[in-house]
Design an enzyme around this catalytic site. Structure first.
Site, PDB file in Angstrom:
ATOM      1  N   GLY A  15       0.817  -1.206   0.000  1.00 41.77           N
ATOM      2  CA  GLY A  15       0.000   0.000   0.000  1.00 41.77           C
ATOM      3  C   GLY A  15       0.853   1.259   0.000  1.00 41.77           C
ATOM      4  N   GLN A  16       0.197   2.420  -0.046  1.00 42.65           N
ATOM      5  CA  GLN A  16       0.931   3.687  -0.108  1.00 42.65           C
ATOM      6  C   GLN A  16       1.865   3.862   1.087  1.00 42.65           C
ATOM      7  OE1 GLN A  16      -1.053   7.352  -1.803  1.00 42.65           O
ATOM      8  NE2 GLN A  16      -2.881   6.283  -1.075  1.00 42.65           N
ATOM      9  N   LEU A  42      -3.410 -12.257   7.180  1.00 44.40           N
ATOM     10  CA  LEU A  42      -3.625 -11.727   8.522  1.00 44.40           C
ATOM     11  C   LEU A  42      -4.888 -12.270   9.177  1.00 44.40           C
ATOM     12  CD1 LEU A  42      -2.592  -7.977   8.222  1.00 44.40           C
ATOM     13  CD2 LEU A  42      -1.328  -9.857   9.255  1.00 44.40           C
ATOM     14  N   ALA A  65      -4.867  -2.708   5.112  1.00 44.58           N
ATOM     15  CA  ALA A  65      -6.290  -2.453   5.356  1.00 44.58           C
ATOM     16  C   ALA A  65      -7.096  -2.710   4.093  1.00 44.58           C
ATOM     17  CB  ALA A  65      -6.514  -1.017   5.810  1.00 44.58           C
ATOM     18  N   TYR A  66      -8.376  -2.915   4.285  1.00 42.18           N
ATOM     19  CA  TYR A  66      -9.351  -2.911   3.200  1.00 42.18           C
ATOM     20  C   TYR A  66      -9.768  -1.453   3.052  1.00 42.18           C
ATOM     21  CZ  TYR A  66     -13.599  -4.236   0.578  1.00 42.18           C
ATOM     22  OH  TYR A  66     -14.575  -4.380  -0.369  1.00 42.18           O
ATOM     23  N   THR A  67      -9.357  -0.795   1.957  1.00 40.83           N
ATOM     24  CA  THR A  67      -9.554   0.647   1.833  1.00 40.83           C
ATOM     25  C   THR A  67     -10.529   1.044   0.725  1.00 40.83           C
ATOM     26  OG1 THR A  67      -7.613   0.799   0.392  1.00 40.83           O
ATOM     27  CG2 THR A  67      -7.268   1.168   2.755  1.00 40.83           C
ATOM     28  N   THR A 106      -7.991   5.859  10.585  1.00 42.02           N
ATOM     29  CA  THR A 106      -8.532   6.801   9.616  1.00 42.02           C
ATOM     30  C   THR A 106      -9.474   7.830  10.236  1.00 42.02           C
ATOM     31  OG1 THR A 106      -9.991   6.914   7.653  1.00 42.02           O
ATOM     32  CG2 THR A 106     -10.364   5.106   9.163  1.00 42.02           C
ATOM     33  N   ASP A 107      -9.640   8.941   9.545  1.00 46.08           N
ATOM     34  CA  ASP A 107     -10.626   9.955   9.914  1.00 46.08           C
ATOM     35  C   ASP A 107     -12.055   9.448   9.769  1.00 46.08           C
ATOM     36  OD1 ASP A 107      -9.802  10.103   7.019  1.00 46.08           O
ATOM     37  OD2 ASP A 107     -11.564  11.390   6.923  1.00 46.08           O
ATOM     38  N   TYR A 130     -16.689   0.957   6.008  1.00 51.09           N
ATOM     39  CA  TYR A 130     -15.239   1.139   6.108  1.00 51.09           C
ATOM     40  C   TYR A 130     -14.861   1.751   7.456  1.00 51.09           C
ATOM     41  CZ  TYR A 130     -10.658   3.271   5.515  1.00 51.09           C
ATOM     42  OH  TYR A 130      -9.355   3.675   5.704  1.00 51.09           O
TER      43      TYR A 130
END
Length: 300
Positions: A15-16, A42, A65-67, A106-107, A130
């Site tokens: 991921g990023q 995981l 994560a599942y994003t 996350t926000d 999410y």
């Protein structure tokens, strides 16, 4: 010497943030382990236990994560498996090994109401699957391993994978004007900066068993709307001779999506500055760095 090696497990390495964690200038003694999903599921507690039995990890950073925010609305089981059960398994494993766990969140755990920057103690209230799954992951980490840090961030940008910045530049290459949501606000944040903060926190937690734990917020300094971010991206790109487009601001109602987005994603970073000495740089500087790196890649 072998006993001097510090083994750190990083999940979500593709991921990023995970890709930027691999680029961090870690101390020479640090050895990162970045298993792919194929190498480590995981959701498989036995596989995680086997990995921990084989390697004496000193810490774990869970950036996986599942994003897919919109897809999650119809994929509840998969979202909770990745974002809640995975962290629960890691919390159990790290607690058993007596090592710290650093979890990226996350926000989206907030409902986006109000006009103030969210602090870590503000009430949570996710608007969709999410955010709910990420909040469940936070609870799993905090209760499963008290020696943990949950780092909430928002509006992540980088030269890697798919993200808003790269999408804007791609669209601007073909379109003279773009319509972009202008009534959602947040702090665009560099994945590179997030990775640097995660590394600092992790190393301090390894070195000091009394290092601060709990929930923290980290975003780049300042805030804007998605339309404001797009305009800054194009200003930076145009200065380098790259693609740019005119931006028309629209409302959230003009751009419906399966999942509701928080209208206010601004996060206060007071606590992480106080406890870990982190001072975020302005979001504009982060955007400029990413745009410049992408521009260099196109002309190389």
């Amino acid at each position: 010497m072998a006993e001097d090696v510090v083994d750190i497990l990083v999940t979500g390495g593709a991921g990023q943030v995970g890709l930027e964690l691999a680029r961090v200038a870690w101390p020479d003694r640090v050895r990162l382990h970045l298993p792919t999903r194929a190498e480590l599921d995981l959701g498989d507690a036995d596989a995680v236990r086997a990995l921990f039995a084989a390697t004496p990890f000193k810490a774990v950073i869970n950036s996986g994560a599942y994003t897919a925010v919109d897809k999650a609305e119809g994929d509840v089981v998969a979202a909770f498996a990745a974002n809640a059960m995975g962290p629960a398994i890691l919390a159990e494993a790290t607690q058993g090994a007596g090592i710290p766990l650093v979890q990226v969140s996350t926000d989206y755990v907030f409902d986006g109401s109000g006009e103030q920057d969210y602090s870590e103690t503000d009430p949570v209230g996710p608007l969709g699957v999410y955010g709910a799954s990420k909040l469940a992951g936070e609870y799993a980490v905090r209760t499963g391993n008290p020696r943990s840090v949950v780092l909430r961030t928002a509006w992540v940008l980088s030269v890697h994978r798919g993200n808003f910045l790269k999408t804007m530049l791609r669209l601007a290459a073909d379109r003279p004007a773009l319509r972009v949501v202008d009534d959602q606000t947040g702090s665009p944040t560099s994945a590179r900066d997030i990775a640097g903060v995660l590394a600092d926190i992790t190393l301090k937690m390894i070195a000091d068993p009394e290092a601060p734990t709990g929930v923290y917020h980290f975003v780049n300094g300042g805030s804007t709307s998605w339309a404001g971010l797009a305009r800054e991206i194009f200003t930076q790109s145009a200065a380098l001779g790259g693609p740019a487009a005119a931006v028309e601001g629209i409302t959230t109602a003009d751009y419906p999506t399966p999942a509701r987005r928080p209208s206010n994603s601004r996060l206060s970073t007071f606590k992480i500055t106080r406890d870990y000495g982190v001072t975020p740089r302005p979001w504009q500087d982060a955007v400029a760095e990413i745009v410049a790196e992408l521009h260099q890649e196109t002309i190389a």
